[in-house]
Design a protein around this motif. Structure first.
Motif, PDB file in Angstrom:
ATOM      1  N   VAL A  44      39.176  24.259 170.320  1.00 15.98           N
ATOM      2  CA  VAL A  44      38.373  23.292 169.555  1.00 15.98           C
ATOM      3  C   VAL A  44      38.187  23.733 168.100  1.00 15.98           C
ATOM      4  CG1 VAL A  44      36.124  22.171 169.380  1.00 15.98           C
ATOM      5  CG2 VAL A  44      37.207  22.427 171.623  1.00 15.98           C
ATOM      6  N   PRO A  45      37.734  24.961 167.848  1.00 15.70           N
ATOM      7  CA  PRO A  45      37.616  25.379 166.444  1.00 15.70           C
ATOM      8  C   PRO A  45      38.957  25.442 165.713  1.00 15.70           C
ATOM      9  CG  PRO A  45      37.185  27.232 167.921  1.00 15.70           C
ATOM     10  CD  PRO A  45      37.199  25.996 168.747  1.00 15.70           C
ATOM     11  N   MET A  46      40.051  25.699 166.429  1.00 15.73           N
ATOM     12  CA  MET A  46      41.373  25.690 165.792  1.00 15.73           C
ATOM     13  C   MET A  46      41.703  24.293 165.281  1.00 15.73           C
ATOM     14  SD  MET A  46      43.889  28.097 168.075  1.00 15.73           S
ATOM     15  CE  MET A  46      45.280  27.807 166.999  1.00 15.73           C
ATOM     16  N   GLU A  47      41.386  23.299 166.084  1.00 15.35           N
ATOM     17  CA  GLU A  47      41.658  21.924 165.667  1.00 15.35           C
ATOM     18  C   GLU A  47      40.806  21.523 164.472  1.00 15.35           C
ATOM     19  OE1 GLU A  47      42.108  17.527 167.791  1.00 15.35           O
ATOM     20  OE2 GLU A  47      41.012  19.143 168.802  1.00 15.35           O
ATOM     21  N   ARG A  48      39.552  22.004 164.445  1.00 14.43           N
ATOM     22  CA  ARG A  48      38.652  21.645 163.352  1.00 14.43           C
ATOM     23  C   ARG A  48      39.084  22.226 162.017  1.00 14.43           C
ATOM     24  NH1 ARG A  48      32.758  22.709 166.260  1.00 14.43           N
ATOM     25  NH2 ARG A  48      32.810  20.888 167.674  1.00 14.43           N
ATOM     26  N   THR A  49      39.751  23.374 162.030  1.00 13.45           N
ATOM     27  CA  THR A  49      40.169  23.988 160.768  1.00 13.45           C
ATOM     28  C   THR A  49      41.188  23.139 160.023  1.00 13.45           C
ATOM     29  OG1 THR A  49      41.948  25.260 161.840  1.00 13.45           O
ATOM     30  CG2 THR A  49      39.769  26.304 161.685  1.00 13.45           C
ATOM     31  N   GLY A  50      41.996  22.360 160.754  1.00 14.04           N
ATOM     32  CA  GLY A  50      43.027  21.564 160.122  1.00 14.04           C
ATOM     33  C   GLY A  50      44.218  22.376 159.643  1.00 14.04           C
ATOM     34  N   VAL A  51      44.271  23.635 160.002  1.00 17.60           N
ATOM     35  CA  VAL A  51      45.346  24.526 159.562  1.00 17.60           C
ATOM     36  C   VAL A  51      46.489  24.556 160.568  1.00 17.60           C
ATOM     37  CG1 VAL A  51      45.919  26.914 158.982  1.00 17.60           C
ATOM     38  CG2 VAL A  51      43.745  25.942 158.226  1.00 17.60           C
ATOM     39  N   PHE A  52      46.143  24.482 161.847  1.00 17.92           N
ATOM     40  CA  PHE A  52      47.142  24.676 162.900  1.00 17.92           C
ATOM     41  C   PHE A  52      47.709  23.331 163.360  1.00 17.92           C
ATOM     42  CE2 PHE A  52      44.168  28.171 163.017  1.00 17.92           C
ATOM     43  CZ  PHE A  52      44.997  29.270 163.114  1.00 17.92           C
ATOM     44  N   PRO A  53      49.026  23.245 163.603  1.00 18.32           N
ATOM     45  CA  PRO A  53      49.649  22.014 164.093  1.00 18.32           C
ATOM     46  C   PRO A  53      49.106  21.639 165.472  1.00 18.32           C
ATOM     47  CG  PRO A  53      51.300  23.560 163.261  1.00 18.32           C
ATOM     48  CD  PRO A  53      50.009  24.306 163.330  1.00 18.32           C
ATOM     49  N   PRO A  54      49.148  20.359 165.816  1.00 18.89           N
ATOM     50  CA  PRO A  54      48.631  19.910 167.117  1.00 18.89           C
ATOM     51  C   PRO A  54      49.290  20.615 168.305  1.00 18.89           C
ATOM     52  CG  PRO A  54      49.018  18.034 165.674  1.00 18.89           C
ATOM     53  CD  PRO A  54      49.573  19.233 164.980  1.00 18.89           C
ATOM     54  N   LEU A  55      50.591  20.924 168.204  1.00 24.16           N
ATOM     55  CA  LEU A  55      51.275  21.595 169.311  1.00 24.16           C
ATOM     56  C   LEU A  55      50.629  22.936 169.616  1.00 24.16           C
ATOM     57  CD1 LEU A  55      53.637  21.930 171.299  1.00 24.16           C
ATOM     58  CD2 LEU A  55      54.960  22.931 169.421  1.00 24.16           C
ATOM     59  N   VAL A  56      50.297  23.709 168.581  1.00 21.69           N
ATOM     60  CA  VAL A  56      49.675  25.016 168.784  1.00 21.69           C
ATOM     61  C   VAL A  56      48.318  24.855 169.445  1.00 21.69           C
ATOM     62  CG1 VAL A  56      48.870  27.104 167.617  1.00 21.69           C
ATOM     63  CG2 VAL A  56      50.892  25.928 166.772  1.00 21.69           C
ATOM     64  N   VAL A  57      47.529  23.901 168.957  1.00 18.88           N
ATOM     65  CA  VAL A  57      46.191  23.683 169.516  1.00 18.88           C
ATOM     66  C   VAL A  57      46.288  23.288 170.987  1.00 18.88           C
ATOM     67  CG1 VAL A  57      44.095  22.294 169.336  1.00 18.88           C
ATOM     68  CG2 VAL A  57      45.272  23.030 167.259  1.00 18.88           C
ATOM     69  N   GLU A  58      47.222  22.392 171.304  1.00 17.95           N
ATOM     70  CA  GLU A  58      47.356  21.910 172.681  1.00 17.95           C
ATOM     71  C   GLU A  58      47.811  23.033 173.617  1.00 17.95           C
ATOM     72  OE1 GLU A  58      46.977  19.261 175.725  1.00 17.95           O
ATOM     73  OE2 GLU A  58      46.443  18.959 173.621  1.00 17.95           O
TER      74      GLU A  58
END
Length: 405
Positions: A323-337
């Motif tokens: 969740v915090p990874m997604e909020r940063t906007g730095v990491f691509p969606p694939l990495v977050v998922e």
């Protein structure tokens, strides 16, 4: 750091000699006494005649391949049952990098005084990166130092491979651009002046581009030293601005990610390094917060560093990682998922390795595509630029010759 040559006697009465790095003679003597040595002589190492320039220059940096060799060889020795101290002594004789050999010698002395291996490595951050120190500390606590060193050898070999692949991709374009700049400078400084006397007779009839080139040619020939001073000053202040201040680093790293063509490659390299480094630390038993702190210092991009800082704060407050990874906007969606799935199934390390492998392949494919696309594009670009310069000079000459006939 100053180097001191010493001669000591150990508890068995045997004499030993060596070189030690320390801030001053008092610190060097204190470190030798910690090892229960009786000091016979200690003096500043003198600069050998004829090698002054070599000693003024900074010692060579330790490459990733050298770190990988160090970890691999030491792991093999430990697996064979060779004690750590004996393994370090043998490795020191094999290394050609003097900085690394001296650091290992100091690590050996620190181990003899009773310090841990990770503590001894940590005294030399200019040689041994933090990720290695953290992994060695975990390996010492778990009694699996040989496995940890094997894993770190693979990690450093991967980093070396990535760096060499990127170097090979940009070598040819860099050579072509350099040749283009040199060709332009040669034409402007040496070729244009040959026709300048003729062209100045019809100055008002010359195209704007031709007049601009002739003006630049005259300025470069008459005021070349001012150009060198201006360019050197501009490069110096630009470097200071983009490296010495947080705002400058943010601007620099944002600009890197927005460079056409290369920005996507740089982003994939950063993501791949983040995943591989974090996977290596987690698989080595490092707690997630400590692992993220180490990764934060190894990604070499302040935008990513700030994103990792936000993730650490959120995890410390009891949240998960995705969740915090997604909020940063730095990491691509694939990495977050993928990390979200890894958290759910309790396999964060293996999942990060898979993501790292994916982006590693992306880097390889993109580097290959860039090489294929850039080579002919640059050749055409250089040909067009040189052709325009020559045409801007030859066209007015042809008009003069035509008017004469």
């Amino acid at each position: 750091m100053p180097r001191y040559r010493y001669k000591v006697m150990d508890s068995t009465g045997s004499t030993r000699e060596g070189i030690l790095e320390a801030d001053n003679p008092r610190e060097a003597a204190a470190r030798l006494k910690e090892n229960n040595y009786f000091i016979l002589n200690i003096e500043t190492e003198k600069t050998p005649k004829g090698r002054g320039i070599r000693n003024i220059l900074p010692p060579p940096r330790v490459s990733k391949s050298e770190l990988g060799f160090f970890c691999r060889q030491l792991a093999v020795m430990l697996e064979a049952g060779i004690p750590l101290l004996s393994g370090l002594s043998a490795l020191k004789k094999q290394l050609r990098n003097k900085r690394m050999a001296l650091a290992i010698m100091n690590v050996h002395a620190s181990l003899e005084s009773g310090k841990s291996f990770s503590y001894s490595l940590g005294k030399h951050p200019e040689v041994f990166p933090r990720v290695l120190i953290s992994m060695v500390e975990a390996g010492e606590k778990g009694g699996v130092l040989d496995r940890v060193l094997n894993r770190m050898a693979e990690y450093f070999q991967w980093e070396h491979h990535i760096r060499e692949r990127i170097k090979s991709s940009i070598t040819y374009p860099s050579m072509v651009l350099t040749a283009a700049v040199l060709a332009m400078v040669f034409i402007i400084i040496f070729v244009l002046p040959v026709f300048q006397g003729i062209l100045q007779q019809i100055w008002d009839q010359l195209p704007f581009f031709t007049r601009l080139l002739l003006s630049i040619s005259g300025a470069l020939r008459n005021y070349w030293y001012l150009g060198i001073i201006f360019a050197s000053t501009a490069v110096y202040f630009l470097f200071r601005l983009t490296h010495s201040t947080p705002e400058g680093r943010v601007f620099r790293d944002k600009a890197k990610l927005r460079i056409p063509i290369f920005g996507g490659l740089i982003q994939r390299i950063i993501i791949s390094r983040f995943c591989y480094t974090l996977a290596t630390l987690l698989n080595g038993g490092i707690p997630i917060l400590d692992a993220l702190e180490v990764v934060e210092g190894s990604v070499d991009n302040i935008i990513m560093e700030k994103g990792i800082q936000q993730i650490r704060i959120s995890i410390r407050e009891g949240m998960g990682m995705a969740v915090p990874m997604e909020r940063t906007g730095v990491f691509p969606p694939l990495v977050v998922e993928m990390i979200s799935i890894g958290e759910e199934v309790g396999a964060m390390g293996p999942m990060l390795e898979k993501v790292g492998e994916f982006y590693d392949r992306e880097v390889e494919d993109m580097a290959n595509r860039l090489s294929v696309i850039l080579e002919p594009t640059l050749v055409v670009f250089v040909g067009v630029i040189v052709g325009l310069v020559l045409l801007s000079v030859l066209h007015p000459l042809f008009k003069i010759m035509g008017s004469v006939h």
